[in-house]
Design a protein around this motif. Structure first.
Motif, PDB file in Angstrom:
ATOM      1  N   ASN A 553      27.231  15.616  15.660  1.00 36.94           N
ATOM      2  CA  ASN A 553      25.875  15.836  15.153  1.00 36.94           C
ATOM      3  C   ASN A 553      24.841  15.127  16.028  1.00 36.94           C
ATOM      4  O   ASN A 553      23.759  15.659  16.306  1.00 36.94           O
ATOM      5  CB  ASN A 553      25.769  15.330  13.712  1.00 36.94           C
ATOM      6  CG  ASN A 553      26.547  16.191  12.748  1.00 36.94           C
ATOM      7  OD1 ASN A 553      27.458  16.908  13.158  1.00 36.94           O
ATOM      8  ND2 ASN A 553      26.218  16.131  11.465  1.00 36.94           N
ATOM      9  N   GLN A 554      25.159  13.918  16.459  1.00 37.51           N
ATOM     10  CA  GLN A 554      24.249  13.196  17.344  1.00 37.51           C
ATOM     11  C   GLN A 554      24.055  13.932  18.663  1.00 37.51           C
ATOM     12  O   GLN A 554      22.934  14.059  19.166  1.00 37.51           O
ATOM     13  CB  GLN A 554      24.792  11.793  17.622  1.00 37.51           C
ATOM     14  CG  GLN A 554      24.465  10.773  16.540  1.00 37.51           C
ATOM     15  CD  GLN A 554      24.869   9.381  16.969  1.00 37.51           C
ATOM     16  OE1 GLN A 554      26.052   9.065  17.057  1.00 37.51           O
ATOM     17  NE2 GLN A 554      23.892   8.540  17.233  1.00 37.51           N
ATOM     18  N   ILE A 555      25.156  14.422  19.235  1.00 40.53           N
ATOM     19  CA  ILE A 555      25.078  15.135  20.515  1.00 40.53           C
ATOM     20  C   ILE A 555      24.210  16.379  20.384  1.00 40.53           C
ATOM     21  O   ILE A 555      23.333  16.654  21.215  1.00 40.53           O
ATOM     22  CB  ILE A 555      26.490  15.491  21.015  1.00 40.53           C
ATOM     23  CG1 ILE A 555      27.279  14.212  21.343  1.00 40.53           C
ATOM     24  CG2 ILE A 555      26.407  16.401  22.241  1.00 40.53           C
ATOM     25  CD1 ILE A 555      28.721  14.467  21.722  1.00 40.53           C
ATOM     26  N   ILE A 556      24.446  17.152  19.315  1.00 40.87           N
ATOM     27  CA  ILE A 556      23.657  18.373  19.095  1.00 40.87           C
ATOM     28  C   ILE A 556      22.173  18.025  18.902  1.00 40.87           C
ATOM     29  O   ILE A 556      21.285  18.676  19.462  1.00 40.87           O
ATOM     30  CB  ILE A 556      24.195  19.157  17.888  1.00 40.87           C
ATOM     31  CG1 ILE A 556      25.603  19.686  18.178  1.00 40.87           C
ATOM     32  CG2 ILE A 556      23.256  20.299  17.522  1.00 40.87           C
ATOM     33  CD1 ILE A 556      26.241  20.379  16.993  1.00 40.87           C
ATOM     34  N   SER A 557      21.896  16.992  18.127  1.00 42.48           N
ATOM     35  CA  SER A 557      20.517  16.630  17.814  1.00 42.48           C
ATOM     36  C   SER A 557      19.759  16.181  19.050  1.00 42.48           C
ATOM     37  O   SER A 557      18.655  16.668  19.346  1.00 42.48           O
ATOM     38  CB  SER A 557      20.493  15.522  16.753  1.00 42.48           C
ATOM     39  OG  SER A 557      21.120  15.948  15.558  1.00 42.48           O
ATOM     40  N   TRP A 558      20.341  15.246  19.812  1.00 41.36           N
ATOM     41  CA  TRP A 558      19.649  14.746  20.997  1.00 41.36           C
ATOM     42  C   TRP A 558      19.543  15.814  22.083  1.00 41.36           C
ATOM     43  O   TRP A 558      18.541  15.865  22.810  1.00 41.36           O
ATOM     44  CB  TRP A 558      20.362  13.513  21.542  1.00 41.36           C
ATOM     45  CG  TRP A 558      20.130  12.287  20.713  1.00 41.36           C
ATOM     46  CD1 TRP A 558      21.009  11.663  19.877  1.00 41.36           C
ATOM     47  CD2 TRP A 558      18.910  11.532  20.623  1.00 41.36           C
ATOM     48  NE1 TRP A 558      20.436  10.573  19.273  1.00 41.36           N
ATOM     49  CE2 TRP A 558      19.139  10.456  19.722  1.00 41.36           C
ATOM     50  CE3 TRP A 558      17.649  11.644  21.208  1.00 41.36           C
ATOM     51  CZ2 TRP A 558      18.163   9.526  19.393  1.00 41.36           C
ATOM     52  CZ3 TRP A 558      16.678  10.723  20.891  1.00 41.36           C
ATOM     53  CH2 TRP A 558      16.933   9.674  19.996  1.00 41.36           C
ATOM     54  N   SER A 559      20.558  16.667  22.193  1.00 47.53           N
ATOM     55  CA  SER A 559      20.494  17.748  23.186  1.00 47.53           C
ATOM     56  C   SER A 559      19.390  18.736  22.838  1.00 47.53           C
ATOM     57  O   SER A 559      18.658  19.215  23.709  1.00 47.53           O
ATOM     58  CB  SER A 559      21.849  18.469  23.271  1.00 47.53           C
ATOM     59  OG  SER A 559      22.878  17.577  23.654  1.00 47.53           O
ATOM     60  N   THR A 560      19.291  19.048  21.559  1.00 50.76           N
ATOM     61  CA  THR A 560      18.228  19.962  21.112  1.00 50.76           C
ATOM     62  C   THR A 560      16.855  19.364  21.359  1.00 50.76           C
ATOM     63  O   THR A 560      15.929  20.045  21.821  1.00 50.76           O
ATOM     64  CB  THR A 560      18.400  20.281  19.620  1.00 50.76           C
ATOM     65  OG1 THR A 560      19.700  20.842  19.397  1.00 50.76           O
ATOM     66  CG2 THR A 560      17.329  21.253  19.147  1.00 50.76           C
ATOM     67  N   LEU A 561      16.716  18.080  21.062  1.00 45.96           N
ATOM     68  CA  LEU A 561      15.435  17.414  21.287  1.00 45.96           C
ATOM     69  C   LEU A 561      15.066  17.420  22.766  1.00 45.96           C
ATOM     70  O   LEU A 561      13.926  17.724  23.142  1.00 45.96           O
ATOM     71  CB  LEU A 561      15.516  15.972  20.778  1.00 45.96           C
ATOM     72  CG  LEU A 561      14.274  15.097  21.028  1.00 45.96           C
ATOM     73  CD1 LEU A 561      13.072  15.645  20.282  1.00 45.96           C
ATOM     74  CD2 LEU A 561      14.545  13.657  20.623  1.00 45.96           C
ATOM     75  N   GLY A 562      16.030  17.110  23.622  1.00 43.43           N
ATOM     76  CA  GLY A 562      15.751  17.046  25.049  1.00 43.43           C
ATOM     77  C   GLY A 562      15.425  18.389  25.669  1.00 43.43           C
ATOM     78  O   GLY A 562      14.646  18.481  26.624  1.00 43.43           O
ATOM     79  N   SER A 563      16.015  19.452  25.112  1.00 42.27           N
ATOM     80  CA  SER A 563      15.811  20.785  25.695  1.00 42.27           C
ATOM     81  C   SER A 563      14.660  21.555  25.065  1.00 42.27           C
ATOM     82  O   SER A 563      14.324  22.644  25.524  1.00 42.27           O
ATOM     83  CB  SER A 563      17.095  21.613  25.545  1.00 42.27           C
ATOM     84  OG  SER A 563      17.417  21.792  24.172  1.00 42.27           O
TER      85      SER A 563
END
Length: 800
Positions: A553-563
Motif C-alpha cells: 500500500n505504501q509503494i502504491i501510494s507514494w508511486s501514485t503521488l510521485g507520478s
C-alpha cells in the motif's frame, strides 16, 4: 520580458504584504536583560515530579465510567487539590509545555520553527533547577534541554519511529517511561538526594492513541487507566527512595486536550480544558465543601465532584490557592513575581524609548515611574505589617498593570506599520487597475517627488534606529504610488453591468453539470483511479486489525503521488485529453488522502469544470465570434479604441468572478480549512503512520492544493478555448484577491477570545497565501496544460 518583470514585482510585493502580518502580530514578546528575582524564604518542597499526559482531556479523566465507577485519581479526595487547567490557542504540545514549564504563553514567533526549537532563549523552571531528568518523546524533551544554561538537564527518549499511529497499542510509550524511571532510581542515589531537583515524565501514549483511534475509543480510555496505574506504582517507589521525608511535590496535568475526531490546535473546549491534580509538599489537601461552587459549567455535577473544592487555573499563572504555606510565604512569592514582571516592563519601555524620537514617544500612562515606586513600597510595608492578603492583592494589581504595559509597548508601532501596509495595498491595487484599463506615460516630476519622499522616510527611520523590516514596509508604497500617480491623468473607466445580472450568473454557474461525451477514454488512468480507490479500504482494514501499514500500500501510494504530475505531461496536448489526464491523475492521489465523502469532491468539481469550458465556447458562438481573436497582439502602450474591446473587457470581468468563485469553492468545498484542528491525521495513513509533522503536513497541504490545480488548469483552458487575453483575466483576479486581503487586514484583531484572534489572523493569511499561491500556480498549470514530455518536439495542439 515586460510580463516577467510584472510577475516578479507582483510576487515580491505580495510576499512582503504576506510577511508583514507576522512582523506586526507575530513578533516575540519575550524580554531579556532583567535582574533575576528570587524569594529568600525556604521552599516547602525539595523536589518536583511533573507528569504531563499529552492530549488528555479533562472530561476523559473525571467523567464517570458506564458502570458508575470513577476514573478520577483517589488523591483528590484525600491529600491533593484538583481543578481544570485552561490552556490557550494554539493547543499544541510545545505551547502547552512552554506555559507549564516556563510560565508564559507561547512565543508566537516559534511557528517559524514548527514548534520544535526556541526561536528566542527563555528561562524555565528546568533552567533554574539543580538537575532535571526528563523521560518521554523526542519531539518535546530536546527543546527544553537545548535552551538550558549549563549541562544539568538530562533527557531520555525513545526512538521517533516508535510514535506510530498504526502500532498495536501506543500505551507502550508510557509503559517505557514508567519502566525507565523505576530503573533510574535503582541505579542512581547520591545526586538524587540534593534539593532543587526536577523529574519530568512526558507521556505521549494518550495523545497517539487519540489521534489513531479517537478519544472515545477503548485504546484511549485504557491508556488513561494505564497512566493512573503507573503513577500509583511509581509514587511509593519515590517515597521509599527519599525516606518518606515529605519533601516531594507532585503535579499531574496535560498540555492540551483533543477533539472527538482526534485532532487539536484550535480553541474548542475539548482542546483547551485539561485536568490538574497536585499533591505532596507545600500543596493544600482536599477540602470538603457543602455550598455550591461558583462555576458556570456543569462539570461538577456530571463528574460527581461537587463536594470537593475545585480550583481552576490558567496555564502560566501562579496558582496561589494550591499553596499550603504561611501567609508571609505566599505574599513574598507574589511580591517576587510582581517585581520580576515589572522588570520586564521597565526593559521593554527602555527599549522602545531608545528607538523613538523623544517628541514622538508616548509613555504608558497607568504605570509611571512614580506609580511603580508607590505600589512596590506600599506592598513591602503591607508585608512588614503582616497584612498579607492586602499585599497579595496589591501585587496582583501590579502584575496586571505591568502586563498591560508590556502589551502597550509590544504593539507600540502597530498602527504606524499598519498604515504603511495599507498604503502599499491600495497603491498596488490601483496600479493593477491602471494596467488593465489604461495606457502608460512617464512623469519626471512625480519621480523626483517620490525620490524626495523616500529619502525623508529613510532619514526618519535611521534616526529612530528602526529594524530593517520597517524600511521595507514604509518604502514599498513609494514606488507603487509612483506608477499610480504618473498614470492617473489618463485613466479611463468602464461601467459594469448591473449587479443582478452578475449575481444571476454566479448562482447559475453551479447548475450546468452537463457531461462531456464523444471523446476517447484514458483507460490506463481510469485503471489507476480504480486501484487507488481500493488502497484506502485495504489500509483501513489493516490498521483496524492492528497489523500496521502494508508495504504494498505504501509503494502504491507514494508511486501514485510521485507520478501525479508527470503522467499528464506524457498525454496528448489536445485540450480535452490533457485535462482528462490531469483530473484523473490528481483524483487518484486525492482518493489516497481521503477518509470519507470528500473523495467525491474532485470528480464533481472536474465535471463542473468541463461544463464551464463548454458553456464559454457556446457563449462565443452565440455572439457570432469566429476565427482566432488576436487579443494577445494588442499593444497596450499604443492609442487604441477602448469601445472596440468593451464587450471583451466585461467578459473578462465575468470570467474572473467565476474563477474566484470556483477557487473559493475548491478551497472550502471539502471543509479541510475550517480551522487548524479540522485536519484528520487519518488522511495520510496510506502513506505513513509514524508521526512526522512536516511530511504529514505536506501531504495534507497537497490534498488542499489538488482542487486548486483542477480549477487553475480549467482557467488556463478557458483562455485557450475563448482566445482571450490571459493577462487581463489574471490581473482582474489579482485585484479581487487584493481587495479581499485588504478587507481581512482591517479585520485582524488582538483582543477578545484567542479563538477569535486566531481566526481573524488566519483569514488574512489564507487570502494572502491564496494570492501568492495563485501567481505561482499559474506558471505550474501553464506547464501542465501545454508542455509534453516527448523525444521529438511537436507543436502545441489544443483541439482535434
Amino acid at each position: 520580458m515586460r510580463v516577467i518583470t510584472f510577475f516578479i514585482v507582483g510576487l515580491t510585493v505580495h510576499v512582503v504584504f504576506f510577511l508583514s502580518i507576522f512582523d506586526i502580530y507575530f513578533t516575540s514578546p519575550l524580554v531579556h536583560g532583567m535582574t533575576p528575582q528570587s524569594t529568600q524564604m525556604n521552599p516547602p518542597a525539595s523536589r518536583l515530579v511533573l507528569v504531563v499526559a499529552d492530549g488528555l482531556r479533562a472530561d476523559s479523566l473525571f467523567t464517570l465510567l458506564p458502570n458508575g465507577s470513577s476514573r478520577t485519581p483517589r488523591v483528590i479526595e484525600e491529600n491533593g487539590t484538583w481543578g481544570v487547567s485552561h490552556t490557550r490557542v494554539p493547543t499544541e504540545s510545545r505551547p502547552g509545555h512552554v506555559a507549564l514549564i516556563a510560565g508564559f504563553y507561547e512565543d508566537v514567533s516559534a511557528v517559524a520553527k514548527g514548534w520544535k526549537e526556541n526561536p528566542v532563549e527563555f528561562d524555565s523552571v528546568f533552567n533554574e533547577s539543580r538537575h532535571t531528568w526528563c523521560w518521554g518523546s523526542p519531539d518535546i524533551l530536546p527543546m527544553f534541554a537545548k535552551g538550558a544554561s549549563g549541562d544539568h538537564v538530562y533527557t531520555h527518549t525513545y526512538p521517533a519511529v516508535e510514535e506510530d499511529f498504526a502500532s498495536t497499542d501506543a500505551s507502550r510509550l508510557d509503559s517505557w517511561v514508567f519502566t525507565q524511571v523505576k530503573v533510574f532510581f535503582i541505579l542512581f542515589e547520591h545526586i538524587l538526594l540534593m534539593d532543587k531537583n526536577i523529574f519530568f515524565l512526558h507521556l505521549l501514549g494518550i495523545d497517539t492513541n487519540g489521534h489513531a483511534h479517537r478519544p472515545m475509543s477503548e485504546e484511549y480510555l485504557n491508556n488513561i487507566g494505564l497512566v493512573d496505574k503507573g503513577i500509583a506504582e511509581l509514587v511509593p517507589v519515590m517515597e521509599e527512595f527519599f525516606g518518606h521525608d515529605g519533601r516531594t511535590a507532585y503535579v499531574f496535568t496535560s498540555d492540551h486536550g483533543m477533539t472527538n475526531w482526534g485532532s487539536h490546535g484550535a480553541g474548542h473546549p475539548s482542546e483547551t480544558l485539561t485536568p490538574l491534580v497536585v499533591w505532596g509538599a507545600g500543596v493544600n489537601v482536599a477540602q470538603r465543601v457543602t455550598e455550591p461552587q461558583s462555576y458556570e459549567d456543569h462539570f461538577l455535577q456530571e463528574w460527581k465532584l461537587e463536594h470537593i473544592r475545585r480550583v481552576d487555573v490558567n496555564q502560566g499563572v501562579l496558582p496561589i490557592l494550591y499553596l499550603n504555606n504561611s501567609g508571609q510565604f505566599k505574599a513574598e512569592s507574589m511580591y517576587t513575581n510582581a517585581i520580576q514582571v515589572l522588570e520586564q516592563f521597565k526593559i521593554k519601555m527602555m527599549q522602545k524609548k531608545e528607538t523613538t524620537l523623544s517628541f514622538f514617544f508616548t509613555p504608558f500612562q497607568y504605570l509611571t515611574e512614580s506609580k511603580q515606586a508607590e505600589i512596590t513600597h506600599k506592598a513591602r510595608i503591607l508585608i512588614q505589617l503582616e497584612k498579607y492578603n492586602e499585599a497579595i492583592s496589591l501585587c496582583q494589581s501590579l502584575i496586571s498593570l505591568s502586563l498591560e504595559g508590556l502589551l502597550y509597548y509590544h504593539t507600540y508601532d502597530r498602527f504606524f506599520l499598519g498604515c504603511s501596509v495599507v498604503l502599499g495595498f491600495v497603491g498596488w491595487t490601483s496600479y493593477v487597475i491602471l494596467v488593465i484599463l489604461k495606457t502608460h506615460r512617464s512623469s519626471r516630476t512625480v519621480a523626483k517627488l517620490c525620490m524626495c519622499v523616500a529619502v525623508m522616510i529613510t532619514a526618519f527611520l535611521l534616526i529612530q534606529r528602526s529594524p530593517v523590516t520597517y524600511y521595507i514596509y514604509c518604502l514599498l508604497p513609494v514606488p507603487v504610488w509612483f506608477v499610480v500617480y504618473k498614470d492617473c491623468f489618463s485613466l479611463v473607466f468602464e461601467q459594469f453591468r448591473s449587479l443582478s445580472w452578475f449575481l444571476g450568473c454566479l448562482c447559475l454557474s453551479a447548475f450546468p453539470l452537463m457531461p462531456v461525451v464523444g471523446r476517447e477514454p484514458n483507460l490506463h488512468l481510469m485503471l489507476l483511479v480504480a486501484v487507488c480507490a481500493c488502497v484506502p479500504t485495504f489500509t483501513h482494514s489493516s490498521l483496524q486489525q492492528k497489523r500496521g501499514l502494508p508495504l504494498l500500500n505504501q509503494i502504491i501510494s507514494w508511486s501514485t503521488l510521485g507520478s501525479s504530475i508527470l503522467v499528464p505531461l506524457l498525454s496528448s496536448s489536445r485540450l480535452f485529453h490533457r485535462l482528462l489526464s490531469i483530473f484523473l491523475s490528481l483524483t487518484s492521489t486525492y482518493l489516497l488522502l481521503s477518509t470519507g465523502s470528500e473523495a467525491l469532491f474532485p470528480p464533481v468539481l472536474s465535471w463542473l469544470m468541463f461544463a464551464w469550458i463548454n458553456i464559454e465556447q457556446e457563449a462565443l458562438l452565440a455572439q457570432g465570434v469566429s476565427g482566432r481573436l488576436e487579443l494577445s497582439t494588442i499593444d497596450f502602450s499604443a492609442n487604441i479604441d477602448i469601445s472596440k474591446i468593451r464587450q471583451l473587457k466585461l467578459d473578462d470581468i465575468r470570467r474572473s468572478y467565476f474563477f474566484v468563485f470556483f477557487i473559493i469553492t475548491a478551497f472550502f468545498g471539502t471543509g479541510n480549512i475550517a480551522s487548524i484542528n479540522s485536519f484528520d491525521p487519518a488522511s495520510v495513513y496510506c502513506f505513513l503512520t509514524v508521526f512526522n509533522p512536516f511530511i504529514m503536513g505536506g501531504l495534507m497541504m497537497w490534498k488542499v492544493i489538488i482542487p486548486f490545480i483542477i480549477v487553475m488548469c480549467t482557467f488556463e483552458s478557458i483562455q485557450v478555448a475563448t482566445q482571450l487575453s490571459s493577462r487581463s483575466l489574471f490581473l482582474i483576479v489579482l485585484v479581487i484577491s487584493d481587495v479581499m486581503a485588504l478587507h481581512f487586514f482591517f479585520m485582524v484583531q488582538d483582543y477578545g477570545s484567542w479563538l477569535d484572534i486566531g481566526t481573524s489572523i488566519s483569514h488574512y493569511v489564507i487570502v494572502m497565501s491564496m494570492t501568492i499561491f495563485l501567481m505561482l500556480l499559474s506558471v505550474v498549470t501553464h506547464i501542465l496544460t501545454s508542455k509534453r514530455l516527448t523525444l521529438c518536439a511537436s507543436p502545441k495542439m489544443h483541439f482535434p
